[in-house]
Design an enzyme around this catalytic site. Structure first.
Site, PDB file in Angstrom:
ATOM      1  N   GLY A   1       0.814  -1.273   0.017  1.00  0.00           N
ATOM      2  CA  GLY A   1      -0.065   0.050   0.190  1.00  0.00           C
ATOM      3  C   GLY A   1       0.879   1.355  -0.072  1.00  0.00           C
ATOM      4  O   GLY A   1       2.184   1.292  -0.211  1.00  0.00           O
ATOM      5  N   LYS A   2       0.268   2.449   0.299  1.00  0.00           N
ATOM      6  CA  LYS A   2       0.859   3.665   0.090  1.00  0.00           C
ATOM      7  C   LYS A   2       1.897   3.939   1.354  1.00  0.00           C
ATOM      8  O   LYS A   2       2.740   4.625   1.200  1.00  0.00           O
ATOM      9  CB  LYS A   2      -0.230   4.888   0.149  1.00  0.00           C
ATOM     10  N   GLU A   3       1.514   3.207   2.409  1.00  0.00           N
ATOM     11  CA  GLU A   3       2.520   3.175   3.600  1.00  0.00           C
ATOM     12  C   GLU A   3       3.454   2.167   4.022  1.00  0.00           C
ATOM     13  O   GLU A   3       4.159   2.224   4.829  1.00  0.00           O
ATOM     14  CB  GLU A   3       1.775   3.877   4.676  1.00  0.00           C
ATOM     15  N   ALA A   4       2.729   0.820   3.445  1.00  0.00           N
ATOM     16  CA  ALA A   4       3.545  -0.254   4.140  1.00  0.00           C
ATOM     17  C   ALA A   4       3.562  -1.392   3.132  1.00  0.00           C
ATOM     18  O   ALA A   4       2.624  -1.422   2.137  1.00  0.00           O
ATOM     19  CB  ALA A   4       2.943  -0.625   5.270  1.00  0.00           C
TER      20      ALA A   4
ATOM     21  N   VAL B   1       2.571  -5.683   3.414  1.00  0.00           N
ATOM     22  CA  VAL B   1       2.307  -6.613   4.301  1.00  0.00           C
ATOM     23  C   VAL B   1       2.434  -8.014   3.761  1.00  0.00           C
ATOM     24  O   VAL B   1       2.308  -8.353   2.649  1.00  0.00           O
ATOM     25  CB  VAL B   1       0.798  -6.477   4.814  1.00  0.00           C
TER      26      VAL B   1
ATOM     27  N   LYS C   1       3.666  -6.342   9.023  1.00  0.00           N
ATOM     28  CA  LYS C   1       3.384  -5.122   8.335  1.00  0.00           C
ATOM     29  C   LYS C   1       4.762  -4.368   8.248  1.00  0.00           C
ATOM     30  O   LYS C   1       5.074  -3.767   9.462  1.00  0.00           O
ATOM     31  CB  LYS C   1       2.239  -4.346   8.821  1.00  0.00           C
TER      32      LYS C   1
ATOM     33  N   VAL D   1      -6.454 -11.361   9.771  1.00  0.00           N
ATOM     34  CA  VAL D   1      -7.674 -11.239   9.755  1.00  0.00           C
ATOM     35  C   VAL D   1      -8.322 -12.072   8.536  1.00  0.00           C
ATOM     36  O   VAL D   1      -8.136 -11.733   7.319  1.00  0.00           O
ATOM     37  CB  VAL D   1      -8.549 -10.091   9.718  1.00  0.00           C
TER      38      VAL D   1
ATOM     39  N   ASP E   1      -8.660   8.334   8.540  1.00  0.00           N
ATOM     40  CA  ASP E   1      -8.564   7.966   7.441  1.00  0.00           C
ATOM     41  C   ASP E   1      -9.600   6.857   6.991  1.00  0.00           C
ATOM     42  O   ASP E   1      -9.201   5.927   6.330  1.00  0.00           O
ATOM     43  CB  ASP E   1      -7.145   7.646   6.855  1.00  0.00           C
TER      44      ASP E   1
ATOM     45  N   ASN F   1     -10.065   0.584   4.148  1.00  0.00           N
ATOM     46  CA  ASN F   1      -9.311   0.007   5.234  1.00  0.00           C
ATOM     47  C   ASN F   1      -9.965  -0.633   6.498  1.00  0.00           C
ATOM     48  O   ASN F   1      -9.771  -0.368   7.622  1.00  0.00           O
ATOM     49  CB  ASN F   1      -8.428   0.916   5.835  1.00  0.00           C
TER      50      ASN F   1
ATOM     51  N   ASP G   1      -5.340  -0.155   9.423  1.00  0.00           N
ATOM     52  CA  ASP G   1      -4.489   1.069   8.930  1.00  0.00           C
ATOM     53  C   ASP G   1      -4.731   2.084  10.055  1.00  0.00           C
ATOM     54  O   ASP G   1      -5.528   3.173   9.665  1.00  0.00           O
ATOM     55  CB  ASP G   1      -4.861   1.371   7.577  1.00  0.00           C
TER      56      ASP G   1
END
Length: 293
Positions: free
Chosen positions: A26-29, A31, A44, A124, A168, A173, A195
Site C-alpha cells: 500500500g501507500k505506507e507499508a 504486508v 506489516k 484477519v 482515514d 481500510n 490501518d
C-alpha cells in the site's frame, strides 16, 4: 518465498519462522503473511518516508507527544536525527493505537509485537481461512449494509470514547472478517478496522472534529450505495456534539439526525485563522529549506 531483508532480523530473533507470501503493498507499508509457530499472522513493514505516497501531514502529527525531550527538540528543528525520530514516532503511532483500541473493545487486529519497524499482528480471515476482503471488494444487500453501517458507527463511537479518531476511515481500510459460531452455531461476518498510523488524539488535535466527520461521512456514502436511506443520515455531527458535551458513551442511543445552529459567521475570526495557517505553512517551509540546505 525468500524473506525480504526487513524481516530477516525477526526470523533471527525467532519472532517469525517462515514468510508465506506477500499480501499487499500500500501507500505506507507492505504486508506479508508469515508463520509463527502453529499460527499464521501478518507482518506489516512500514515504508520509509521517501518511499511513501502518504505523507506525514501536519493535520495528523499535530500535538503528537514524544517522551524524550531531546527527540522533541530535534523533531521541531527538522534535523536529520529529528526526522528519524519523527519517522519512528509515526510508525509506533499505529502500534499504540492498536493496543489502546483493542483494550477498549474496538474490533481491530490483535497486535503481537513491534520490532525494527515491523508490526506483527493478527491475520484477519474470512470463512475459508483466507485473508479477509476489504469492504470495497464486497457487494451487500440493503439489510447487510444497514447492519454493517450500524456496527461501524458504534465502533467509531467506541474509538472516540477511547480518545481516538481514525482519521482515514473508509471502505478501503475495513476488512469483512468471519467470526466462527460457538457449539455448532453458524458464524457471522463483521467489519474489522485496520490501518491506523494516521490515528489522532481526539482531545489533543485541532483537526480531530473534521477528521471524525469525514470518517463517518465515508461510511454513510459507501453503505448508502446499497441502502439509500443512509444518505439522509447525519451521524457525524451528532456524535461529535455529544462528545463535546460529555454525553457520549459506548451505549449512547443515536438518531442519525442533527439540527445545526444558524449563527452569524465571524469573518474576522475566519480571516485570522487563514492568516495563522499561512504563517504556519511559511514557517514550516522555511524549516524544511534550512534542513535541506
Amino acid at each position: 518465498m525468500k524473506p525480504p531483508p526487513r524481516l530477516q532480523s525477526l526470523i533471527e530473533e525467532g519472532l517469525i519462522d517462515t514468510v508465506v507470501r506477500q499480501l499487499m503493498s500500500g501507500k505506507e507499508a507492505m504486508v506479508f503473511v508469515v508463520r509463527c509457530g502453529d499460527e499464521t499472522r501478518c507482518a506489516k513493514i512500514y515504508k520509509e518516508a521517501t518511499h511513501r505516497s502518504f505523507r506525514q501531514a501536519v493535520d495528523y502529527t499535530e500535538n503528537r507527544k514524544v517522551k524524550n525531550s531531546r527527540s522533541a527538540r530535534a523533531m521541531a528543528k527538522g534535523s536529520k536525527f529529528g526526522r528519524q525520530e519523527q519517522e519512528a514516532a509515526w510508525q509506533s503511532a499505529e502500534v499504540d493505537a492498536l493496543y489502546r483500541l483493542a483494550a477498549a473493545g474496538v474490533r481491530v487486529p490483535t497486535p503481537y509485537n513491534f520490532c525494527d519497524g515491523v508490526l506483527l499482528m493478527e491475520l484477519v480471515t474470512d470463512a475459508h481461512g483466507d485473508a479477509a476482503p476489504r469492504l470495497n471488494d464486497v457487494a451487500f444487500t440493503p439489510e447487510q449494509a444497514l447492519a454493517h453501517h450500524a456496527t461501524l458507527v458504534a465502533e467509531v463511537v467506541r474509538m472516540l470514547c477511547a480518545g481516538v479518531v481514525h482519521g482515514d476511515l473508509s471502505e478501503f481500510n475495513i476488512l469483512l472478517a468471519h467470526t466462527p459460531g460457538a457449539d455448532g452455531e453458524e458464524g457471522v461476518d463483521g467489519p474489522v478496522i485496520i490501518d491506523l498510523p494516521q490515528a489522532v488524539d481526539a482531545a489533543g488535535n485541532n483537526h480531530a472534529q473534521r477528521m471524525l466527520l469525514r470518517d463517518v461521512a465515508n461510511l454513510r456514502d459507501f453503505f448508502g450505495q446499497f441502502a439509500p436511506a443512509l444518505l439522509r443520515t447525519d451521524y457525524g455531527p451528532e456524535i461529535w456534539s455529544l462528545y463535546q458535551a460529555g454525553l457520549l458513551g459506548n451505549d449512547t442511543p443515536l438518531t442519525g439526525r442533527f439540527a445545526r445552529a444558524h449563527a452569524d459567521v465571524d469573518m474576522q475570526a475566519v480571516l485570522r485563522e487563514i492568516d495563522d495557517a499561512r504563517a504556519e505553512d511559511a514557517a514550516r517551509r522555511l524549516r524544511m529549506a534550512m534542513a535541506a540546505g
